[in-house]
Design an enzyme around this catalytic site. Structure first.
Site, mmCIF file in Angstrom:
data_model
loop_
_atom_site.group_PDB
_atom_site.id
_atom_site.type_symbol
_atom_site.label_atom_id
_atom_site.label_comp_id
_atom_site.label_asym_id
_atom_site.label_seq_id
_atom_site.Cartn_x
_atom_site.Cartn_y
_atom_site.Cartn_z
ATOM 1 N N PRO A 1 0.793 -1.230 0.000
ATOM 2 C CA PRO A 1 0.000 0.000 0.000
ATOM 3 C C PRO A 1 0.831 1.289 0.000
ATOM 4 C CG PRO A 1 -0.088 -1.081 2.138
ATOM 5 C CD PRO A 1 0.556 -2.048 1.191
ATOM 6 N N ARG B 1 5.377 10.709 -2.386
ATOM 7 C CA ARG B 1 5.155 10.344 -0.985
ATOM 8 C C ARG B 1 6.419 10.582 -0.167
ATOM 9 N NH1 ARG B 1 4.639 4.206 1.477
ATOM 10 N NH2 ARG B 1 4.164 4.876 3.592
ATOM 11 N N ALA C 1 3.124 -0.798 4.946
ATOM 12 C CA ALA C 1 2.617 -0.757 6.329
ATOM 13 C C ALA C 1 2.129 -2.116 6.815
ATOM 14 C CB ALA C 1 1.502 0.276 6.441
ATOM 15 N N HIS D 1 3.998 -4.438 9.364
ATOM 16 C CA HIS D 1 3.927 -4.320 10.825
ATOM 17 C C HIS D 1 2.600 -4.796 11.393
ATOM 18 C CE1 HIS D 1 7.318 -1.916 9.662
ATOM 19 N NE2 HIS D 1 6.548 -1.054 9.023
ATOM 20 N N ASP E 1 0.960 -15.448 6.774
ATOM 21 C CA ASP E 1 0.425 -16.798 6.607
ATOM 22 C C ASP E 1 0.367 -17.202 5.135
ATOM 23 O OD1 ASP E 1 0.165 -17.118 9.323
ATOM 24 O OD2 ASP E 1 -2.025 -16.978 9.360
ATOM 25 N N GLU F 1 12.068 -9.874 1.737
ATOM 26 C CA GLU F 1 11.309 -8.698 2.191
ATOM 27 C C GLU F 1 12.135 -7.447 1.895
ATOM 28 O OE1 GLU F 1 10.341 -9.001 6.361
ATOM 29 O OE2 GLU F 1 10.088 -6.827 6.557
ATOM 30 N N HIS G 1 12.438 -3.094 2.003
ATOM 31 C CA HIS G 1 12.009 -1.761 2.439
ATOM 32 C C HIS G 1 12.938 -0.723 1.844
ATOM 33 C CE1 HIS G 1 9.230 -3.606 5.186
ATOM 34 N NE2 HIS G 1 10.213 -4.392 5.580
ATOM 35 N N LEU G 2 12.355 0.350 1.378
ATOM 36 C CA LEU G 2 13.158 1.468 0.874
ATOM 37 C C LEU G 2 13.914 2.114 2.026
ATOM 38 C CD1 LEU G 2 10.123 2.639 -1.111
ATOM 39 C CD2 LEU G 2 12.310 2.381 -2.268
ATOM 40 N N SER G 3 13.190 2.364 3.114
ATOM 41 C CA SER G 3 13.793 3.021 4.280
ATOM 42 C C SER G 3 14.361 1.957 5.215
ATOM 43 C CB SER G 3 12.730 3.853 5.007
ATOM 44 O OG SER G 3 11.681 3.022 5.487
ATOM 45 N N ARG H 1 7.677 0.543 13.641
ATOM 46 C CA ARG H 1 8.169 -0.052 12.388
ATOM 47 C C ARG H 1 9.276 -1.082 12.636
ATOM 48 N NH1 ARG H 1 5.812 3.343 8.445
ATOM 49 N NH2 ARG H 1 5.565 5.458 9.243
HETATM 50 C C1 DQA Z 1 8.266 0.735 3.859
HETATM 51 C C2 DQA Z 1 8.422 0.957 5.372
HETATM 52 C C3 DQA Z 1 7.091 0.802 6.084
HETATM 53 O O1 DQA Z 1 7.249 1.025 7.480
HETATM 54 C C4 DQA Z 1 6.087 1.817 5.549
HETATM 55 O O2 DQA Z 1 4.828 1.620 6.155
HETATM 56 C C5 DQA Z 1 5.987 1.800 4.065
HETATM 57 C C6 DQA Z 1 7.190 1.630 3.266
HETATM 58 C C7 DQA Z 1 9.572 1.044 3.093
HETATM 59 O O3 DQA Z 1 9.664 0.631 1.949
HETATM 60 O O4 DQA Z 1 10.473 1.679 3.643
HETATM 61 O O5 DQA Z 1 4.913 2.019 3.512
HETATM 62 O O6 DQA Z 1 7.937 -0.624 3.638
#
Ligand code: DQA
Length: 151
Positions: A9, A17, A78, A81, A88, A99, A101-103, A112
């Protein structure tokens, strides 16, 4: 090797964003970089890239690819978390998953710091901006065992 790339999402608004957190690259830029990486790779990789803002839809997409995907790259955003359902689904299909994550989620708010997804992932790439996706793709190719198009 068939690799499903799933963006969760709000990632459809990347570029607009919170660029100070997520950078200026759009989702289209990231997808293009992935396609270019595959095109220049000697490995026989097919990508299918999808984005959804809906938890149940992500669950369905994962299940629907049980017989297609050899690997899954997922930025659950999101839902990382909050979603036991996505965890599942990944455990159910038992397809190797990275998995993304950008951040760096561990350098951000405490809520987070916990991921429901990491426990069923082969590994996590977090904190390298759009490059996290390329690193994750390289890791997935490594996991699946490189099959080159050359003999
Ligand atoms: C994210 C990190 C998540 O905490 C956040 O809710 C996102 C993006 C990231 O790519 O850094 O929507 O997954």
């Amino acid at each position: 090797m068939n690799i499903l790339v799933l963006h969760g999402p709000n990632l459809h608004l990347l570029g607009r964003r919170q660029p100070e957190v997520y950078g200026h690259q759009t989702l289209q830029d990231i997808n293009k970089a992935l396609d270019e990486f595959v095109a220049s790779s000697p490995h026989d990789v097919v990508l299918k890239i999808l984005q959804s803002n809906h938890e149940g839809e992500i669950v369905s997409i994962i299940g629907d690819h049980i017989d297609w995907a050899d690997g899954i790259l997922i930025n659950p955003a999101a839902y990382t978390h909050t979603s036991i359902a996505i965890r599942d689904a990944l455990a159910t299909v038992a397809i190797p998953t990275v998995e993304i994550h950008l951040s760096n989620i561990y350098a951000r708010e405490e809520f987070r710091h916990h991921s429901h997804i990491s426990g069923v992932a082969a590994g996590v790439v977090s904190g390298f901006g759009a490059y996290s996706y390329i690193l994750a793709l390289e890791a997935m190719i490594h996991i699946l065992g490189p099959k080159t198009t050359e003999t």
